[in-house]
Design an enzyme around this catalytic site. Structure first.
Site, PDB file in Angstrom:
ATOM      1  N   HIS A   1     -66.976 -17.767  66.031  1.00  0.00           N
ATOM      2  CA  HIS A   1     -65.992 -16.726  66.738  1.00  0.00           C
ATOM      3  C   HIS A   1     -66.448 -15.452  67.312  1.00  0.00           C
ATOM      4  CE1 HIS A   1     -61.777 -16.843  67.406  1.00  0.00           C
ATOM      5  NE2 HIS A   1     -61.773 -15.335  67.140  1.00  0.00           N
TER       6      HIS A   1
ATOM      7  N   TYR B   1     -28.530   4.228  69.632  1.00  0.00           N
ATOM      8  CA  TYR B   1     -29.628   4.809  68.006  1.00  0.00           C
ATOM      9  C   TYR B   1     -30.658   5.907  69.266  1.00  0.00           C
ATOM     10  CZ  TYR B   1     -27.930   1.453  65.285  1.00  0.00           C
ATOM     11  OH  TYR B   1     -27.477   0.233  64.268  1.00  0.00           O
TER      12      TYR B   1
ATOM     13  N   LYS C   1     -51.634 -22.571  65.234  1.00  0.00           N
ATOM     14  CA  LYS C   1     -51.266 -21.581  63.838  1.00  0.00           C
ATOM     15  C   LYS C   1     -50.495 -21.053  64.639  1.00  0.00           C
ATOM     16  CE  LYS C   1     -55.245 -18.386  66.208  1.00  0.00           C
ATOM     17  NZ  LYS C   1     -56.650 -17.673  65.482  1.00  0.00           N
TER      18      LYS C   1
ATOM     19  N   ARG D   1     -61.553 -24.745  71.508  1.00  0.00           N
ATOM     20  CA  ARG D   1     -60.702 -24.296  70.435  1.00  0.00           C
ATOM     21  C   ARG D   1     -59.987 -23.488  71.148  1.00  0.00           C
ATOM     22  NH1 ARG D   1     -64.605 -21.965  67.382  1.00  0.00           N
ATOM     23  NH2 ARG D   1     -64.189 -20.862  67.446  1.00  0.00           N
TER      24      ARG D   1
ATOM     25  N   CYS E   1     -32.195  -2.254  69.235  1.00  0.00           N
ATOM     26  CA  CYS E   1     -31.870  -2.494  68.251  1.00  0.00           C
ATOM     27  C   CYS E   1     -32.013  -3.633  67.737  1.00  0.00           C
ATOM     28  CB  CYS E   1     -29.784  -2.041  68.634  1.00  0.00           C
ATOM     29  SG  CYS E   1     -29.355  -1.043  69.248  1.00  0.00           S
ATOM     30  N   MET E   2     -31.511  -3.807  65.742  1.00  0.00           N
ATOM     31  CA  MET E   2     -31.505  -5.096  65.366  1.00  0.00           C
ATOM     32  C   MET E   2     -31.167  -6.346  66.170  1.00  0.00           C
ATOM     33  SD  MET E   2     -31.220  -6.459  61.725  1.00  0.00           S
ATOM     34  CE  MET E   2     -31.886  -4.224  61.309  1.00  0.00           C
ATOM     35  N   ASP E   3     -30.643  -6.768  66.647  1.00  0.00           N
ATOM     36  CA  ASP E   3     -29.636  -7.434  67.248  1.00  0.00           C
ATOM     37  C   ASP E   3     -29.060  -7.815  68.806  1.00  0.00           C
ATOM     38  OD1 ASP E   3     -29.690  -8.353  64.837  1.00  0.00           O
ATOM     39  OD2 ASP E   3     -27.733  -7.453  64.217  1.00  0.00           O
TER      40      ASP E   3
ATOM     41  N   ARG F   1     -65.846 -10.402  60.288  1.00  0.00           N
ATOM     42  CA  ARG F   1     -64.833 -10.966  59.347  1.00  0.00           C
ATOM     43  C   ARG F   1     -65.175 -12.447  58.775  1.00  0.00           C
ATOM     44  NH1 ARG F   1     -59.458 -12.875  63.167  1.00  0.00           N
ATOM     45  NH2 ARG F   1     -60.866 -14.615  63.305  1.00  0.00           N
TER      46      ARG F   1
END
Ligand code: PLP
Length: 378
Positions: free
Chosen positions: A171, A270, A44, A227, A317-319, A142
Site C-alpha cells: 500500500h 453558540y 470499507k 484497489r 450545532c449538534m442538529d 503501518r
C-alpha cells in the site's frame, strides 16, 4: 417517517464509475494483458458512508473481482446483505476473533507473524486450508511484513500447512503526492520482494498495490488487481485530476425549517461568533455535527438554496446549521443542497473538504448514521 436531511445515493453512478474505471484500465493496458487488471472494490467504512450493503451488491453486479473492507465485522455485514463474491479483509487480525473468517468465507490479510500463527492454528483445528493475502510493508510503516526482513519472517508463514498464499500486496503512502519520491521507492521495493518470492518458488496468483491515486498515476503498479475506493464513489483524490468520466454518487440535501430576521449588531448561534453587519436573514437547516457537518464549516462552508450559494454563519450545532440568506429570496420548506447540484450550481465533496482543511474521504465517512440513505437505480 423520514427526517428532512437525507443522502441520495445513486447506485447507477457507482456502477457507471466502476465501468468507467474498467474502461480506463483496459484502454491503457499493456498488450500482455489487454483485459486490464481486475478490480477490488473497496467498501470499507460503510462504503465510504454510502451504505455498504446496497453499494457492495451494486459493485458485485457491475463485475468487481473482489470486495474489500477493513475488518471481519464489516465483511460479515456484507455477507448478511447477500454479497457472494470474494471479500478481502485488509485489517490486522492480531486481536480479532477469527471464527468469522471461516464461517463467512472471507479472505484474510496476514500482515504480522502472529496473525499467521493464529490463522494456521484456527485452520488446523477446523481441518481446512485457508487462502490468504500477504501484506508487505514497503514504506508506509503501518501494517505488513517489512520488505527488508522477509528472510526472517516469511519461512514460518510459508511452511504453515493449512495456509495457502493466494495474493501479495502493498500500500502506497504518498500516491496522491506526485512530488514525493516515496511512491517510486515503494514500487521498487515491492518489485524486489516479488523477485525474492520468485527465488523461493512462490508465485502468488494475485499481486496488487494501487489505490485510487496510484492507479491514476502509474500503470506499472496495476499488476493483477487494483484497489480503488474513492474513485468508485465518483471523487478524484485531490490534488490529482483525471479524464475518467466519473459521477459523484452521493448528494446531501435538506430543507429550510425556519427563517429569522436578525438586526445589525446581533449575534447568531453558540459562542456569538457571528455578528450581523447589516439586517440579516438567517435560515435554519436541520443538519449539524451529529450528521457529519464539521464544526469547521462555521464561516467557511456553503449550501445551495434556490440555486445560489448561502454561507454557513455562526457555530455549527449538534442538529442544526444556520445560513445567511439575506440576498436570497427563500422560505421555510425550501430545498437545501449541502453536497450535489441545484440549478446551475454544484457543491462537491472536494470543495467542502478544501474549505475546512480536510480530505474528501473523511467527509464521506463521517456522514452521520441518522441520515437516511435513499438509493436510486435507473
Ligand atoms: C482504503 C484502501 C484502499 C482504497 O483507497 P482509496 O484512496 O479510497 O482508493 C486501497 N487499499 C487499501 C489497503 C486501503 O486501506
Amino acid at each position: 417517517m423520514i427526517r428532512s436531511t437525507v443522502a441520495d445515493v445513486d447506485l447507477d453512478a457507482i456502477a457507471h464509475n466502476f465501468r468507467a474505471i474498467r474502461d480506463f484500465l483496459q484502454s491503457e493496458a499493456r498488450s500482455s494483458k489487454p483485459e486490464g487488471p481486475g478490480i477490488v472494490a473497496v467498501v470499507k467504512a460503510n462504503a465510504y458512508g454510502h451504505g455498504s450493503g446496497p453499494v457492495a451488491l451494486a459493485l458485485e453486479r457491475a463485475g468487481a473481482t473482489m470486495l474489500a473492507c477493513a475488518d471481519i465485522e464489516e465483511a460479515i455485514v456484507l455477507r448478511r446483505a447477500g454479497v457472494r463474491c470474494e471479500i478481502l479483509v485488509f485489517g490486522a487480525l492480531g486481536v480479532s476473533d477469527v471464527t468469522g473468517i471461516f464461517e463467512y468465507t472471507l479472505t484474510p490479510t496476514i500482515s504480522t507473524p502472529s496473525a499467521g500463527k493464529a490463522l494456521q492454528e484456527a485452520a488446523a483445528r477446523r481441518g481446512t486450508r485457508l487462502k490468504y493475502h500477504l501484506k508487505i510493508d514497503t514504506g508506509m510503516n503501518r501494517l505488513g511484513l517489512r520488505h527488508d526482513n522477509l528472510p526472517r519472517t516469511l519461512p514460518d508463514l510459508l511452511a504453515s500447512p493449512n495456509l495457502e498464499l493466494d495474493g501479495v500486496y502493498t500500500h502506497f503512502a504518498t500516491a496522491d503526492d506526485p512530488d514525493h519520491p516515496l511512491m517510486e521507492e515503494q514500487r521498487v521495493r515491492f518489485e524486489r520482494v516479488r523477485a525474492y518470492l520468485d527465488t523461493l518458488g512462490v508465485r502468488p496468483r494475485l499481486v496488487h498495490a494501487a489505490n485510487s491515486a496510484a492507479l491514476l498515476r502509474d500503470a506499472r503498479v496495476w499488476y493483477d488487481l487494483v484497489r480503488p475506493g474513492l474513485l468508485l464513489y465518483g471523487v478524484v483524490p485531490p490534488p490529482l485530476g483525471s479524464t475518467i468520466p466519473l459521477r459523484p454518487a452521493l448528494s446531501l440535501r435538506s430543507r429550510l425549517v425556519a427563517v429569522k430576521h436578525i438586526r445589525t449588531g446581533e449575534t447568531v448561534s453558540y459562542g456569538a461568533r457571528f455578528t450581523a453587519q447589516r439586517p440579516t436573514r438567517v435560515a435554519v437547516v436541520p443538519a449539524g455535527y451529529a450528521d457529519g457537518i464539521d464544526l469547521r464549516m462555521a464561516g467557511r462552508g456553503v449550501a445551495l438554496v434556490r440555486g445560489r450559494r448561502a454561507h454557513i454563519v455562526g457555530a455549527v450545532c449538534m442538529d442544526m446549521i444556520l445560513l445567511d440568506i439575506t440576498d436570497i429570496e427563500a422560505y421555510p420548506g425550501d430545498a437545501v443542497v449541502l453536497l450535489g447540484t441545484q440549478g446551475d450550481e454544484r457543491l462537491d465533496v472536494r470543495e467542502m473538504a478544501a474549505a475546512i482543511g480536510t480530505i474528501p474521504w473523511e467527509i464521506l465517512c463521517r456522514l452521520g448514521s441518522r441520515i437516511e440513505r435513499i438509493y436510486s437505480v435507473g
